[in-house]
Design a protein around this motif. Structure first.
Motif, short mmCIF file in Angstrom:
data_model
loop_
_atom_site.label_atom_id
_atom_site.label_comp_id
_atom_site.label_asym_id
_atom_site.label_seq_id
_atom_site.Cartn_x
_atom_site.Cartn_y
_atom_site.Cartn_z
N ARG A 14 0.84 -1.19 0.00
CA ARG A 14 0.00 0.00 0.00
C ARG A 14 0.88 1.25 0.00
NH1 ARG A 14 -5.62 0.12 -1.01
NH2 ARG A 14 -6.46 -1.91 -0.39
N VAL A 15 0.60 2.17 -0.91
CA VAL A 15 1.41 3.38 -1.03
C VAL A 15 1.13 4.29 0.16
CG1 VAL A 15 1.91 5.42 -2.42
CG2 VAL A 15 1.40 3.23 -3.55
N LEU A 16 2.18 4.60 0.92
CA LEU A 16 2.05 5.48 2.09
C LEU A 16 2.47 6.90 1.77
CD1 LEU A 16 3.41 3.20 4.97
CD2 LEU A 16 1.07 3.43 4.13
N TRP A 17 3.53 7.05 1.00
CA TRP A 17 4.03 8.37 0.63
C TRP A 17 4.48 8.35 -0.83
CZ3 TRP A 17 5.84 6.10 5.25
CH2 TRP A 17 5.48 6.76 6.44
N ARG A 18 4.44 9.49 -1.46
CA ARG A 18 5.04 9.65 -2.79
C ARG A 18 5.41 11.12 -2.96
NH1 ARG A 18 0.56 10.09 -7.61
NH2 ARG A 18 -0.39 11.97 -6.79
N GLU A 30 -0.95 6.21 -6.45
CA GLU A 30 -1.18 7.33 -5.56
C GLU A 30 -1.31 6.84 -4.13
OE1 GLU A 30 -5.11 9.17 -6.29
OE2 GLU A 30 -5.35 7.64 -7.85
N GLU A 31 -1.29 7.75 -3.18
CA GLU A 31 -1.30 7.38 -1.77
C GLU A 31 -2.56 6.58 -1.43
OE1 GLU A 31 -0.88 11.14 0.11
OE2 GLU A 31 1.29 11.22 -0.17
N GLY A 32 -2.35 5.45 -0.76
CA GLY A 32 -3.45 4.58 -0.37
C GLY A 32 -3.75 3.48 -1.36
#
Length: 433
Positions: free
Chosen positions: A111-115, A131-133
């Protein structure tokens, strides 16, 4: 037909259009079950095979249900990665921005936490749900650097048509896992992604180096916390009679009295105050300390005493793709611990060969070299540190009175996917038991 193996250096040296056409042809022929003009890289071929078995549609989108903002923030607070985000950003964000790419950091589930990174590329990333989430495991998004690095437990670069889902063919990405140095648990993935035109084979080395730098920072933080615990525990241990040890929440030793020091003691996940049986010490009285625990060893107990004799069942669980565990249970209670890739290999081989394996046989199984017995003995010494109650030696084997249950993946090809041990590779292809 030339069926040599494709590699990223050759791709980088090719004309961009020619390289893209070649990758698309390799993918089309492989997915159709035909022999491609050039064999895909092994890491890509193995991932594609996993996608076949999952029945993933290569024409699907990469959209996923995003985490709600409160859950995303909770995951950010819960992970140690938040403590090293400044290091990750300093090492990658500026470079990613300048090279028309973005940096992405995920948790251990993909799961994307930061970008962060180039604003134009961030907007493009929204179009593929990077994207985040968002979810970027292989199960949701197919072959991609984040998901495949999670599945393999090592750094991976995926370029253009190497992605299983065609929506990603205009992208290139390089990702490396970040592990918690205290227990080697996978924390998540750091990734650099961008348009396929931004591809460079050196990106993978850069991402891997920054991931290692983050791990080194976490290691230094841990050492400082151990020093703080030692300063608290030392005066207490001076007044303790008998054997006692102060450990941090992960079992790392800060101070000891009345016994030989060890680097780490395996603690159960549900550790608590009171009387607790530990495989390496026996029954202990557990008291809390600021930043850890005080373990007082009961003198009529020990790894060779009643607790050890009570161990009667072992469950070796290798069914999950990245988390392997061994659980020991008996009259004195039960405990479990996560396994490193090497220890998972060794215990798997001993579970297969209940009659036992010599050091030379294990060296052949793991390294393909019977002379590497010193390495095997050192690793088995570490394994037996917590499993002495159920493991015998000369030869190495599970004790005869112990019931051993081996839980394997649903498909043999998914057995310890990162392993290069000859015996494990043979088991994945079905050429051994």
């Amino acid at each position: 037909m030339n069926n040599t193996q494709l590699d990223l250096i050759r791709l980088a040296a090719m004309d961009a259009g020619k390289a893209t056409r070649l990758l698309h042809r390799v993918r089309e022929e492989t997915l159709a079950g035909r022999t491609p003009p050039v064999a895909p890289r092994p890491v890509i071929d193995a991932s594609w095979q996993r996608m076949f078995r999952l029945g993933l549609n290569p024409d699907q989108s990469t959209s996923s249900v995003l985490l709600q903002r409160d859950e995303l923030e909770e995951r950010r607070r819960a992970t140690v990665l938040g403590e090293v985000m400044r290091t990750l950003s300093a090492g990658l964000s500026g470079i990613a921005d300048a090279s028309m790419q973005i940096m992405v950091v995920t948790d251990e589930q993909g799961r994307v936490l930061w970008r962060e990174g180039n604003l134009s590329v961030l907007r493009q990333a929204n179009g593929i749900c990077l994207e985040e989430g968002a979810a970027w495991s292989e199960q949701t998004t197919g072959t991609n650097a984040v998901g495949t690095a999670l599945a393999m437990g090592k750094a991976v670069q995926v370029h253009s048509a190497e992605h299983y889902v065609h929506t990603l063919h205009n992208w290139t990405c390089a990702a490396a896992p970040v592990h918690d140095p205290r227990d080697q648990r996978l924390l998540g993935i750091v990734d650099v992604s961008g348009p396929a035109s931004s591809f460079h084979p050196a990106t993978l080395a850069l991402v891997s180096s920054v991931a290692q730098l983050a791990e080194a920072e976490m290691r230094q933080r841990h050492l400082r916390s151990i020093e703080r615990l030692r300063s608290v525990a030392a005066p207490i241990l001076c007044r303790v009679g008998g054997r006692a040890v102060a450990v941090d929440p992960h079992g790392w030793t800060a101070a000891v009295t009345g016994m030989a020091p060890v680097d780490r003691i395996t603690l159960p996940k549900s550790f608590r105050t009171g009387r607790v049986w530990l495989p390496s010490l026996g029954t202990c009285a557990v008291e809390p300390l600021p930043g850890g625990w005080l373990l007082r060893v009961e003198e009529d107990s020990g790894p060779g005493g009643p607790g050890a004799a009570a161990a009667s069942r072992v469950v070796l669980d290798l069914s999950r793709p990245r988390r392997w565990t061994v659980a020991v249970s008996g009259a004195a209670g039960s405990w479990s611990q996560e396994l490193s890739p090497r220890h998972a290999e060794l215990l798997y081989l001993l579970a297969l060969h209940r009659e036992g394996r010599t050091a030379a046989e294990l060296a052949e199984d793991v390294f393909g070299d019977r002379t590497r017995t010193v390495t095997v003995r050192a690793e088995m010494s570490r394994v037996r540190r917590n499993l002495a109650s159920v493991l015998a030696h000369r030869p190495y084997r599970f004790s005869e009175e112990v019931e051993v249950e081996l839980l394997r993946p649903a498909h043999p090809a998914d057995l310890l996917p990162q392993s290069t041990a000859p015996a494990i590779r043979a088991a994945r292809t079905g050429t051994t038991a």
